[in-house]
Scaffold this motif. Structure first.
Motif, PDB file in Angstrom:
ATOM      1  N   ASP A 118      -7.114  11.671  -2.534  1.00  0.00           N
ATOM      2  CA  ASP A 118      -6.038  11.661  -3.535  1.00  0.00           C
ATOM      3  C   ASP A 118      -6.559  11.609  -4.974  1.00  0.00           C
ATOM      4  N   ARG A 119      -7.830  11.951  -5.199  1.00  0.00           N
ATOM      5  CA  ARG A 119      -8.359  11.897  -6.565  1.00  0.00           C
ATOM      6  C   ARG A 119      -7.658  12.887  -7.501  1.00  0.00           C
ATOM      7  N   ILE A 120      -7.063  13.935  -6.949  1.00  0.00           N
ATOM      8  CA  ILE A 120      -6.328  14.903  -7.768  1.00  0.00           C
ATOM      9  C   ILE A 120      -5.152  14.242  -8.477  1.00  0.00           C
ATOM     10  N   MET A 121      -4.702  13.077  -7.968  1.00  0.00           N
ATOM     11  CA  MET A 121      -3.572  12.390  -8.592  1.00  0.00           C
ATOM     12  C   MET A 121      -3.878  12.006 -10.032  1.00  0.00           C
ATOM     13  N   SER A 122      -5.147  11.822 -10.375  1.00  0.00           N
ATOM     14  CA  SER A 122      -5.507  11.456 -11.751  1.00  0.00           C
ATOM     15  C   SER A 122      -5.230  12.596 -12.726  1.00  0.00           C
ATOM     16  N   ASP A 123      -5.048  13.809 -12.222  1.00  0.00           N
ATOM     17  CA  ASP A 123      -4.745  14.962 -13.077  1.00  0.00           C
ATOM     18  C   ASP A 123      -3.249  15.135 -13.307  1.00  0.00           C
ATOM     19  N   LEU A 124      -2.424  14.334 -12.632  1.00  0.00           N
ATOM     20  CA  LEU A 124      -0.973  14.408 -12.845  1.00  0.00           C
ATOM     21  C   LEU A 124      -0.580  13.409 -13.933  1.00  0.00           C
ATOM     22  N   GLU A 125      -0.041  13.906 -15.028  1.00  0.00           N
ATOM     23  CA  GLU A 125       0.298  13.041 -16.156  1.00  0.00           C
ATOM     24  C   GLU A 125       1.705  12.480 -15.966  1.00  0.00           C
ATOM     25  N   GLY A 126       1.771  11.387 -15.233  1.00  0.00           N
ATOM     26  CA  GLY A 126       3.064  10.748 -14.994  1.00  0.00           C
ATOM     27  C   GLY A 126       2.873   9.502 -14.155  1.00  0.00           C
ATOM     28  N   ASP A 127       3.966   8.817 -13.902  1.00  0.00           N
ATOM     29  CA  ASP A 127       3.933   7.586 -13.115  1.00  0.00           C
ATOM     30  C   ASP A 127       4.579   7.821 -11.760  1.00  0.00           C
ATOM     31  N   VAL A 128       3.896   7.331 -10.713  1.00  0.00           N
ATOM     32  CA  VAL A 128       4.451   7.455  -9.365  1.00  0.00           C
ATOM     33  C   VAL A 128       5.644   6.514  -9.226  1.00  0.00           C
TER      34      VAL A 128
ATOM     35  N   ALA B 234       4.437   1.597  -6.773  1.00  0.00           N
ATOM     36  CA  ALA B 234       5.665   2.303  -6.380  1.00  0.00           C
ATOM     37  C   ALA B 234       6.085   1.842  -4.989  1.00  0.00           C
ATOM     38  N   PRO B 235       7.386   1.837  -4.713  1.00  0.00           N
ATOM     39  CA  PRO B 235       7.856   1.456  -3.377  1.00  0.00           C
ATOM     40  C   PRO B 235       7.652   2.581  -2.366  1.00  0.00           C
ATOM     41  N   VAL B 236       7.545   2.187  -1.101  1.00  0.00           N
ATOM     42  CA  VAL B 236       7.608   3.153   0.000  1.00  0.00           C
ATOM     43  C   VAL B 236       9.075   3.253   0.406  1.00  0.00           C
ATOM     44  N   VAL B 237       9.623   4.451   0.339  1.00  0.00           N
ATOM     45  CA  VAL B 237      11.045   4.682   0.634  1.00  0.00           C
ATOM     46  C   VAL B 237      11.144   5.562   1.872  1.00  0.00           C
ATOM     47  N   ALA B 238      11.820   5.063   2.907  1.00  0.00           N
ATOM     48  CA  ALA B 238      11.909   5.825   4.159  1.00  0.00           C
ATOM     49  C   ALA B 238      13.106   5.329   4.965  1.00  0.00           C
ATOM     50  N   THR B 239      13.372   6.023   6.069  1.00  0.00           N
ATOM     51  CA  THR B 239      14.462   5.616   6.959  1.00  0.00           C
ATOM     52  C   THR B 239      14.065   4.333   7.702  1.00  0.00           C
TER      53      THR B 239
ATOM     54  N   VAL C 173      -1.785  -4.494   1.048  1.00  0.00           N
ATOM     55  CA  VAL C 173      -0.759  -3.535   0.620  1.00  0.00           C
ATOM     56  C   VAL C 173       0.520  -4.308   0.338  1.00  0.00           C
ATOM     57  N   GLU C 174       0.899  -4.351  -0.945  1.00  0.00           N
ATOM     58  CA  GLU C 174       2.059  -5.149  -1.345  1.00  0.00           C
ATOM     59  C   GLU C 174       3.190  -4.299  -1.906  1.00  0.00           C
ATOM     60  N   ASN C 175       3.151  -2.996  -1.673  1.00  0.00           N
ATOM     61  CA  ASN C 175       4.248  -2.132  -2.131  1.00  0.00           C
ATOM     62  C   ASN C 175       5.543  -2.566  -1.476  1.00  0.00           C
ATOM     63  N   ASP C 176       6.636  -2.506  -2.242  1.00  0.00           N
ATOM     64  CA  ASP C 176       7.951  -2.777  -1.665  1.00  0.00           C
ATOM     65  C   ASP C 176       8.276  -1.726  -0.615  1.00  0.00           C
ATOM     66  N   LEU C 177       8.938  -2.136   0.451  1.00  0.00           N
ATOM     67  CA  LEU C 177       9.388  -1.220   1.492  1.00  0.00           C
ATOM     68  C   LEU C 177      10.900  -1.105   1.395  1.00  0.00           C
ATOM     69  N   VAL C 178      11.381   0.082   1.071  1.00  0.00           N
ATOM     70  CA  VAL C 178      12.802   0.305   0.802  1.00  0.00           C
ATOM     71  C   VAL C 178      13.391   1.218   1.864  1.00  0.00           C
TER      72      VAL C 178
END
Length: 449
Positions: A64-74, A99-104, A123-128
């Protein structure tokens, strides 16, 4: 608004899916998957104890190192369903993103179990949880995330749609067009047609091309159910052992096996860690109501005790449903084939594979070996009692007609596997390099400057 897509994983193979979409300053990640075959070729690898960088080097999880080339916030991490090639890297990569993990609900529960078993990262991301048919706001610039119900070989699957001011981004992994599913609601084609015709329409469709080279239409799960019924009824009078295996996550297929075992006078029992995990989770969340006396055993000692009970009380009275349909080295059926369990196979005993080999060299080799070992013990093999969870060509044609996307990004295959989909798209007036974007892992596609 600038719209950019990062094709991170799953664009050169089947497995380790990961895609990011940037709309202005807001980024949504779709899937974080594991390529299990890259793990299985190594002996005694425990991914829970491994660092993400080592797994990336193995080709097991997305780089996922390509993510550093995306100018924005997850803003959200959105797995489409609970298969490992879509959620298996969340415990290794999600902590990098605020960022939260959003799923069914079913998918969230499986993600939660992945995180709880993780031994390297916290891993402390919110689970939504979000149900099919619901939506949520993404960021502060007019984007919205919607879940559209689809049918696949696991319950509670969706295709997420990111609505932007420039049009909708439809992430189409994974589905088949099932109008009569055994569990759950049919695919929501009505909503897909609406999305294709409202507002700015569909700016981009990212599509699963697993079966894109196969003609015709993928049958409903009901077809596999009737095939399975026919096979089990045909061996109803056999007075020896019958063993069945299928995808542990395929709750609809497990449901059919449990019901038909009872029909032919055998007591079903689910054996193997993943069999207990998926079926137990589905029952706990009320997706299915199994018989109260159905045994589910995952721990090896419990499994072996159950095998001893079966041998003592008579194999003719039971139908063990076990893990190992791909010939996985440590799975239950493979251990049975090697004679490493108390269950003894005799000449004429039946082994029912309600699954196909995942078309990948590691799986094909392991499955071949398992079948050979079973045959050496005298087992009779009933193979390929299955329907795919992925669209064939006519399903792809129907989706293009429904969505009428401006741009298309084929995914979930190698270049050879993508060829049939590119040909189909070109037959509908699209052109590769103009509006059909064949990509590789680690690339960026600029849709709107």
């Amino acid at each position: 608004m600038e719209i950019e897509i990062a094709t991170i994983g799953g664009y050169e193979e089947v497995g380790r899916q990961m895609t990011a979409v940037r709309a202005g300053n807001d980024v949504v990640i779709f899937d974080m998957g594991l390529n299990l075959s890259q793990v299985l070729i190594h002996d005694n690898v425990e991914t829970e104890r491994m660092h993400s960088l080592d797994l990336i080097d193995m080709g097991a999880i997305p780089d996922d190192r390509i993510m550093s080339d995306l100018e924005g916030d997850v803003q959200a991490i959105v797995p489409t369903h609970g298969h490992l090639d879509h959620i298996g890297a969340i415990s290794k990569l999600a902590h990098r993103y605020d960022a939260p993990v959003v799923a069914t609900p079913f998918t969230i529960e499986l993600v939660k179990q992945q995180i709880e078993s993780e031994q390297k990262f916290g891993v402390e991301n919110d689970l939504v949880k979000m149900d099919p048919g619901e939506s949520m706001t993404i960021g502060d610039h007019g984007c919205e995330l919607e879940f559209v119900n689809v049918t696949h070989s696991i319950i509670d699957a969706i295709n997420p749609v990111l609505h932007t001011p420039e049009g909708a981004i439809v992430y189409g992994l994974d589905k088949r067009m099932d109008h009569t599913p055994v569990i759950g609601d049919p695919i929501d084609m009505k909503r897909f047609r609406e999305i294709g015709r409202e507002g700015e329409g569909v700016l981009c469709y990212i599509e699963d091309c697993t079966n894109a080279n196969k003609k015709g239409r993928t049958p409903s799960e009901n077809v596999a159910r009737e095939h399975l019924r026919d096979v089990l009824y045909s061996i109803e009078d056999y007075d020896g052992g019958i063993v069945a295996t299928t995808f542990s996550s395929h709750i609809a297929r497990v449901k059919s096996l449990v019901e038909f075992a009872d029909d032919i006078g055998r007591q079903p029992v689910l054996l193997g860690r993943s069999m207990e995990k998926y079926s137990g989770t589905a029952e706990r969340l009320d997706f299915i109501d199994f018989p109260s006396d159905l045994g589910m055993f995952g721990h090896r000692k419990s499994v072996d005790r159950t095998f001893k009970r079966i041998m003592n009380e008579g194999k003719e009275n039971f139908l063990p449903v076990v893990t190992g349909h791909q010939g996985e080295p440590r799975a239950m059926l493979t251990r049975m084939a090697r004679g490493e369990t108390p269950y003894e196979l005799d000449d004429g005993d039946k082994v029912v594979f309600s699954a196909r080999v995942i078309p990948e060299p590691t799986n094909e080799g392991q499955r071949y070996q398992a079948e050979k070992l079973l045959g050496m013990q005298g087992a009779r093999i009933y193979d390929d009692i299955h329907v795919s969870g992925h669209l064939n060509q006519e399903g792809h044609y129907a989706m293009l007609d429904a969505l009428q996307p401006q741009h298309i990004v084929p995914a979930h295959q190698d270049l050879k596997g993508l060829s049939g989909y590119v040909k189909l798209c070109e037959g509908e007036g699209y052109h590769m390099g103009r509006d059909v974007h064949v990509s590789r892992n680690g690339n960026l596609i600029q849709l709107v400057d």
